[in-house]
Design a protein around this motif. Structure first.
Motif, PDB file in Angstrom:
ATOM      1  N   GLN A  13       0.840  -1.081   0.130  1.00 48.41           N
ATOM      2  CA  GLN A  13      -0.069   0.160   0.245  1.00 48.41           C
ATOM      3  C   GLN A  13       0.834   1.325   0.000  1.00 48.41           C
ATOM      4  OE1 GLN A  13      -2.246  -0.557   3.385  1.00 48.41           O
ATOM      5  NE2 GLN A  13      -3.631  -2.092   2.491  1.00 48.41           N
ATOM      6  N   LEU A  14       1.885   1.198   0.782  1.00 48.86           N
ATOM      7  CA  LEU A  14       2.744   2.198   0.935  1.00 48.86           C
ATOM      8  C   LEU A  14       3.603   2.536  -0.386  1.00 48.86           C
ATOM      9  CD1 LEU A  14       4.311   1.697   4.538  1.00 48.86           C
ATOM     10  CD2 LEU A  14       2.655   3.788   3.622  1.00 48.86           C
ATOM     11  N   CYS A  15       3.944   1.486  -1.095  1.00 52.71           N
ATOM     12  CA  CYS A  15       4.741   1.613  -2.534  1.00 52.71           C
ATOM     13  C   CYS A  15       3.786   2.344  -3.516  1.00 52.71           C
ATOM     14  CB  CYS A  15       5.014   0.154  -3.018  1.00 52.71           C
ATOM     15  SG  CYS A  15       6.288  -0.600  -2.159  1.00 52.71           S
ATOM     16  N   ALA A  16       2.274   1.871  -3.414  1.00 48.60           N
ATOM     17  CA  ALA A  16       1.292   2.600  -4.134  1.00 48.60           C
ATOM     18  C   ALA A  16       1.140   4.062  -3.974  1.00 48.60           C
ATOM     19  CB  ALA A  16      -0.007   2.032  -4.024  1.00 48.60           C
ATOM     20  N   ASP A  17       1.258   4.336  -2.543  1.00 45.33           N
ATOM     21  CA  ASP A  17       1.006   5.725  -2.219  1.00 45.33           C
ATOM     22  C   ASP A  17       2.210   6.538  -2.858  1.00 45.33           C
ATOM     23  OD1 ASP A  17      -1.440   5.112  -1.120  1.00 45.33           O
ATOM     24  OD2 ASP A  17      -0.832   5.080   0.782  1.00 45.33           O
ATOM     25  N   LEU A  18       3.397   5.907  -2.379  1.00 48.12           N
ATOM     26  CA  LEU A  18       4.577   6.689  -2.867  1.00 48.12           C
ATOM     27  C   LEU A  18       4.882   6.972  -4.357  1.00 48.12           C
ATOM     28  CD1 LEU A  18       6.875   5.050  -0.052  1.00 48.12           C
ATOM     29  CD2 LEU A  18       6.325   7.479  -0.346  1.00 48.12           C
ATOM     30  N   PHE A  19       4.390   5.922  -5.083  1.00 49.93           N
ATOM     31  CA  PHE A  19       4.347   5.967  -6.476  1.00 49.93           C
ATOM     32  C   PHE A  19       3.665   6.971  -6.942  1.00 49.93           C
ATOM     33  CE2 PHE A  19       2.362   4.666 -10.632  1.00 49.93           C
ATOM     34  CZ  PHE A  19       3.380   4.935 -11.459  1.00 49.93           C
ATOM     35  N   ARG A  20       2.370   7.230  -6.570  1.00 53.17           N
ATOM     36  CA  ARG A  20       1.287   8.376  -6.976  1.00 53.17           C
ATOM     37  C   ARG A  20       1.953   9.647  -6.374  1.00 53.17           C
ATOM     38  NH1 ARG A  20      -0.043   4.367  -8.652  1.00 53.17           N
ATOM     39  NH2 ARG A  20      -2.131   3.468  -9.064  1.00 53.17           N
ATOM     40  N   ALA A  21       2.813   9.519  -5.466  1.00 54.51           N
ATOM     41  CA  ALA A  21       3.500  10.873  -5.268  1.00 54.51           C
ATOM     42  C   ALA A  21       4.819  11.260  -5.830  1.00 54.51           C
ATOM     43  CB  ALA A  21       3.767  11.018  -3.332  1.00 54.51           C
ATOM     44  N   LYS A  22       4.979  10.302  -6.839  1.00 51.66           N
ATOM     45  CA  LYS A  22       6.330  10.335  -7.785  1.00 51.66           C
ATOM     46  C   LYS A  22       7.605  10.207  -7.027  1.00 51.66           C
ATOM     47  CE  LYS A  22       3.986  13.008 -11.126  1.00 51.66           C
ATOM     48  NZ  LYS A  22       3.219  12.123 -11.525  1.00 51.66           N
ATOM     49  N   GLN A  23       7.523   9.445  -5.901  1.00 50.85           N
ATOM     50  CA  GLN A  23       8.730   9.116  -5.155  1.00 50.85           C
ATOM     51  C   GLN A  23       9.451   7.732  -5.682  1.00 50.85           C
ATOM     52  OE1 GLN A  23       9.954  11.003  -2.271  1.00 50.85           O
ATOM     53  NE2 GLN A  23       8.591  12.273  -2.975  1.00 50.85           N
ATOM     54  N   GLU A  32       5.714 -10.669  -6.189  1.00 49.81           N
ATOM     55  CA  GLU A  32       4.801 -11.373  -6.485  1.00 49.81           C
ATOM     56  C   GLU A  32       3.522 -10.583  -5.939  1.00 49.81           C
ATOM     57  OE1 GLU A  32       2.588 -13.632  -8.688  1.00 49.81           O
ATOM     58  OE2 GLU A  32       4.528 -13.617  -8.862  1.00 49.81           O
ATOM     59  N   LEU A  33       3.601 -10.333  -4.672  1.00 49.50           N
ATOM     60  CA  LEU A  33       2.596  -9.524  -4.070  1.00 49.50           C
ATOM     61  C   LEU A  33       2.345  -8.104  -4.803  1.00 49.50           C
ATOM     62  CD1 LEU A  33       3.333  -9.422  -0.044  1.00 49.50           C
ATOM     63  CD2 LEU A  33       1.211 -10.267  -1.297  1.00 49.50           C
ATOM     64  N   LEU A  34       3.407  -7.550  -5.165  1.00 49.46           N
ATOM     65  CA  LEU A  34       2.888  -6.387  -5.820  1.00 49.46           C
ATOM     66  C   LEU A  34       2.126  -6.591  -7.331  1.00 49.46           C
ATOM     67  CD1 LEU A  34       5.904  -3.719  -5.371  1.00 49.46           C
ATOM     68  CD2 LEU A  34       3.705  -3.331  -4.650  1.00 49.46           C
ATOM     69  N   TRP A  35       2.525  -7.803  -7.738  1.00 52.90           N
ATOM     70  CA  TRP A  35       1.740  -8.005  -9.251  1.00 52.90           C
ATOM     71  C   TRP A  35       0.177  -8.174  -8.689  1.00 52.90           C
ATOM     72  CZ3 TRP A  35       3.180  -6.377 -13.440  1.00 52.90           C
ATOM     73  CH2 TRP A  35       4.455  -6.458 -13.757  1.00 52.90           C
ATOM     74  N   GLN A  36       0.198  -8.797  -7.580  1.00 54.59           N
ATOM     75  CA  GLN A  36      -1.343  -9.228  -7.214  1.00 54.59           C
ATOM     76  C   GLN A  36      -2.004  -8.271  -6.581  1.00 54.59           C
ATOM     77  OE1 GLN A  36      -1.035 -12.772  -4.851  1.00 54.59           O
ATOM     78  NE2 GLN A  36       0.202 -13.872  -6.247  1.00 54.59           N
ATOM     79  N   PHE A  37      -1.354  -7.188  -6.252  1.00 57.27           N
ATOM     80  CA  PHE A  37      -1.891  -5.864  -5.676  1.00 57.27           C
ATOM     81  C   PHE A  37      -3.171  -5.294  -6.322  1.00 57.27           C
ATOM     82  CE2 PHE A  37      -1.642  -1.460  -3.974  1.00 57.27           C
ATOM     83  CZ  PHE A  37      -2.091  -1.662  -2.564  1.00 57.27           C
ATOM     84  N   ASP A  38      -3.908  -4.578  -5.789  1.00 58.38           N
ATOM     85  CA  ASP A  38      -5.066  -3.766  -6.665  1.00 58.38           C
ATOM     86  C   ASP A  38      -4.746  -3.335  -7.866  1.00 58.38           C
ATOM     87  OD1 ASP A  38      -7.249  -2.293  -6.950  1.00 58.38           O
ATOM     88  OD2 ASP A  38      -7.121  -1.010  -5.126  1.00 58.38           O
ATOM     89  N   ALA A  39      -5.546  -3.757  -8.576  1.00 59.18           N
ATOM     90  CA  ALA A  39      -5.183  -3.488 -10.098  1.00 59.18           C
ATOM     91  C   ALA A  39      -5.227  -1.793 -10.612  1.00 59.18           C
ATOM     92  CB  ALA A  39      -5.762  -4.215 -11.367  1.00 59.18           C
ATOM     93  N   GLU A  40      -6.273  -1.456  -9.739  1.00 58.89           N
ATOM     94  CA  GLU A  40      -6.445   0.104  -9.919  1.00 58.89           C
ATOM     95  C   GLU A  40      -5.433   1.030  -9.294  1.00 58.89           C
ATOM     96  OE1 GLU A  40     -10.430   1.272  -8.703  1.00 58.89           O
ATOM     97  OE2 GLU A  40     -11.286  -0.320  -9.841  1.00 58.89           O
ATOM     98  N   ARG A  41      -4.296   0.243  -8.544  1.00 54.46           N
ATOM     99  CA  ARG A  41      -3.347   1.176  -7.953  1.00 54.46           C
ATOM    100  C   ARG A  41      -2.227   0.392  -8.260  1.00 54.46           C
ATOM    101  NH1 ARG A  41      -3.716   1.611  -1.722  1.00 54.46           N
ATOM    102  NH2 ARG A  41      -2.642   3.555  -2.128  1.00 54.46           N
ATOM    103  N   PHE A  42      -2.051  -0.100  -9.594  1.00 50.70           N
ATOM    104  CA  PHE A  42      -0.822  -0.716 -10.125  1.00 50.70           C
ATOM    105  C   PHE A  42       0.447   0.032  -9.909  1.00 50.70           C
ATOM    106  CE2 PHE A  42       2.327  -1.155 -13.613  1.00 50.70           C
ATOM    107  CZ  PHE A  42       2.783  -2.632 -13.345  1.00 50.70           C
TER     108      PHE A  42
END
Length: 152
Positions: A34-44, A61-71
């Motif tokens: 979840q933090l990776c998704a948030d940080l990616f959206r914040a361009k970090q 593998e977990l990141l591949w299975q993570f919420d598709a809308e928050r790739f």
């Protein structure tokens, strides 16, 4: 350098037993996604440090299975584009400069001082809590005053 410790809360024993049967994924790995998704959206640009290659592959593998809308564009160290994806996962020091370190290992990596923000976790298991407390003390000895954040 900013250090943030995310405190995971205890869940009732019967719920935890059910979760353990359903998934062997540690709760802090899910929060790290979840933090990776948030940080990616914040361009970090993020480096996720793991204790082993196996742990890195599990997180990948977990990141591949993570919420598709928050790739989250990510890759294991040494794979992917020349300058790496926005999120790199590895068990050795990163080759590229990154702003944020998400530490999934039980020790502080020797290269931690290369990051402006470090994210740590305090899981619910007593042995893992003790390791987190030790890392907290080590940061203080380095002159850093870590902040704690309730993950819930």
């Amino acid at each position: 350098m900013q250090v943030s410790f995310y405190l995971l809360s205890d869940t009732p024993a019967d719920l935890q037993a059910t979760q353990n049967e359903l998934s062997t994924t540690p709760a802090h790995f899910t929060l790290a996604c979840q933090l990776c998704a948030d940080l990616f959206r914040a361009k970090q640009r993020v480096f996720v440090y793991t204790a082993s290659q196996q742990q890195a592959e599990v997180f990948d593998e977990l990141l591949w299975q993570f919420d598709a809308e928050r790739f989250v564009p990510h890759n294991l160290s040494g794979e992917g584009p020349k300058y790496g994806a926005p999120v790199e996962i590895g068990w050795q020091a990163p080759r590229q400069n990154r702003t944020v370190l998400i530490n999934l290992a039980d020790t502080i990596p020797a290269f931690a001082n290369r990051f402006s923000h470090i994210i740590e976790f305090v899981p619910t298991a007593e042995s893992l809590k003790a390791q987190a407390r030790e890392r907290f003390k080590q940061y203080r000895q380095l002159g850093v005053n870590p902040q704690t954040i309730n993950a819930n």
